[in-house]
Design an enzyme around this catalytic site. Structure first.
Site, PDB file in Angstrom:
ATOM      1  N   ASP A  53      -2.273 -18.369   1.290  1.00  0.00           N
ATOM      2  CA  ASP A  53      -3.237 -19.083   0.436  1.00  0.00           C
ATOM      3  C   ASP A  53      -3.909 -20.213   1.216  1.00  0.00           C
ATOM      4  OD1 ASP A  53      -0.730 -20.297   0.491  1.00  0.00           O
ATOM      5  OD2 ASP A  53      -0.740 -20.889  -1.617  1.00  0.00           O
ATOM      6  N   LYS A  70       3.751 -15.293   3.064  1.00  0.00           N
ATOM      7  CA  LYS A  70       3.965 -16.059   1.841  1.00  0.00           C
ATOM      8  C   LYS A  70       5.486 -16.246   1.716  1.00  0.00           C
ATOM      9  CE  LYS A  70       2.471 -17.953  -2.010  1.00  0.00           C
ATOM     10  NZ  LYS A  70       1.635 -19.167  -2.032  1.00  0.00           N
ATOM     11  N   ASP A  78      -6.087  -7.115   4.371  1.00  0.00           N
ATOM     12  CA  ASP A  78      -7.243  -6.515   3.707  1.00  0.00           C
ATOM     13  C   ASP A  78      -8.128  -7.618   3.129  1.00  0.00           C
ATOM     14  OD1 ASP A  78      -8.878  -4.478   2.521  1.00  0.00           O
ATOM     15  OD2 ASP A  78      -7.893  -4.902   0.610  1.00  0.00           O
ATOM     16  N   TYR A 120       0.823  -1.214   0.000  1.00  0.00           N
ATOM     17  CA  TYR A 120       0.000   0.000   0.000  1.00  0.00           C
ATOM     18  C   TYR A 120       0.856   1.263   0.000  1.00  0.00           C
ATOM     19  CZ  TYR A 120      -4.608  -2.068   0.987  1.00  0.00           C
ATOM     20  OH  TYR A 120      -5.793  -2.741   0.910  1.00  0.00           O
ATOM     21  N   ASP A 155     -11.987  -9.259   4.751  1.00  0.00           N
ATOM     22  CA  ASP A 155     -13.251  -9.312   3.996  1.00  0.00           C
ATOM     23  C   ASP A 155     -13.767 -10.753   3.982  1.00  0.00           C
ATOM     24  OD1 ASP A 155     -13.156  -6.598   3.307  1.00  0.00           O
ATOM     25  OD2 ASP A 155     -13.807  -6.979   1.249  1.00  0.00           O
TER      26      ASP A 155
END
Ligand code: IPM
Ligand code: MG
Length: 351
Positions: free
Chosen positions: A221, A189, A245, A142, A249
């Site tokens: 993942d 990751k 983020d 970001y 959700d």
């Protein structure tokens, strides 16, 4: 207690849901003899329209002077389909997070007993879910270097993290884990990304300072899968900005509606409370959006001021509204749907 709260309603449904959180907070203040001064300030597309930029200096000054910030939502469809827009509402949110130093975003996910069968996930999968995703909020892709090259035909965004940024977030994660079930999951990751390897190395080095905390390391993942398969197996999770983020959700689905999930964004000095949902422009001005995520964000705010009983009362009245079906259309399932403002009135009246 005297509280000075900056009120950043923002865009879309922001003003409507913020109004309900104010009603509920004022009812709490009245009952428990607190004095809240609300100071409204502009942000998002509303601020671009008024003064040409999404997080004006004046708003920043108001936030700095306040004891906390209560924030609605940011975003406007006018900018979403215009990749060439020079100023975007979301820049205001990012600038605000950065300038206020809000590096840790606390996003809890839990189930409501009366809503468990409204979740798209099966009851036996989600029962008992009570987890917190601690999302790093002022670093990573970001805020990393970005741009275009090759005459605009190549674009890049960079995921950059310093050891210090990881440490301060992880410290909050360890501390939070100590107050709960002492389980911490570091989501990364590290099989591909160098920044993730720094996360893992940094968190591993901190383990010795928290011998009671059991730390696991999982790839993002795999977490995305397990989060909906077996969410109750998680407790405190720490992760970088973009992974957080996306995962938050995803996690919001567990509760049954995105309109239910609150959050707190905290730094060394400033604190901001906001629903995890966005500005939901299709619903703006219709008085139909679910205000509970914002109301529950205000509950976290009271709790952080040490006003535990007040926070519990807000949560209890929210549960009561759900049990009695005083809900907005996202939860009404063919039964009577209440307006945003009616839900707020009901909550305030029942405090
Ligand atoms: C969130 C939102 C924001 C983010 C957007 C609006 C910039 O999705 O708070 O999760 O990506 O952080
Ligand atoms: Mg998001």
């Amino acid at each position: 207690m005297k509280l000075n709260i900056a009120l950043l309603a923002g865009d879309g449904i922001g003003p409507e849901v913020i109004d309900q959180a104010v009603k509920v907070s004022d009812a709490i203040a009245k009952k428990y003899d607190h004095e809240i001064t609300w100071t409204p300030a502009l942000t998002g597309a509303a601020a671009i329209d008024a003064v040409g930029e999404p997080y004006p200096d004046e708003t920043h000054e108001i936030c700095l002077a306040a004891d906390a910030v209560l924030f609605g939502a940011i975003g406007h469809p006018r900018y979403d389909n215009d990749p060439s827009a020079k100023v975007r509402p979301e820049q205001g949110l990012l600038k605000m997070r950065q300038k206020l130093g809000l590096f840790a975003n606390v996003r809890p996910t839990f189930t409501f007993p009366s809503l468990i069968d409204k979740s798209p996930l099966k009851r036996e999968r989600i029962e008992g879910t009570d987890l917190i995703i601690l999302r790093e909020l002022t670093g990573g892709v970001y805020f990393g270097e970005r741009g275009r090259k090759d005459n605009g035909n190549t674009a890049f965004d960079t995921m950059t993290y310093t050891r210090h940024e990881i440490q301060r977030l992880a410290k909050k994660g360890f501390e939070l884990a100590m107050t709960r079930s002492k389980k911490l999951c570091c989501v990364d990751k590290a099989n591909v990304l160098e920044s993730s390897r720094l996360w893992r190395e940094t968190v591993q080095a901190m383990e010795k300072d928290y011998p009671e905390v059991e730390v696991s390391y999982e790839f993002v993942d795999a977490v995305a899968m397990r989060l909906v398969q077996w969410p109750s197996s998680y407790d405190v999770m720490i992760t970088e900005n973009l992974f957080g983020d996306i995962l938050t959700d995803e996690a919001s689905v567990i509760s049954g509606s995105m309109g239910l999930m609150p959050s707190a964004s905290v730094g060394e000095e400033n604190r901001l409370y906001e629903p995890i949902h966005g500005s939901y422009p299709q619903a703006a001005g219709k008085d139909i959006a679910n205000p509970l995520a914002t109301v529950l964000s205000a509950a976290i705010m009271f709790e952080d001021f040490g006003l535990t009983e007040e926070a519990q009362e807000i949560r209890a009245v929210v549960n009561k509204s759900l049990e009695e079906g005083i809900v907005t259309e996202d939860l009404s399932e063919g039964e009577k749907a209440y307006k945003t403002s009616e839900v707020g009135d009901w909550l305030a009246a029942n405090i």
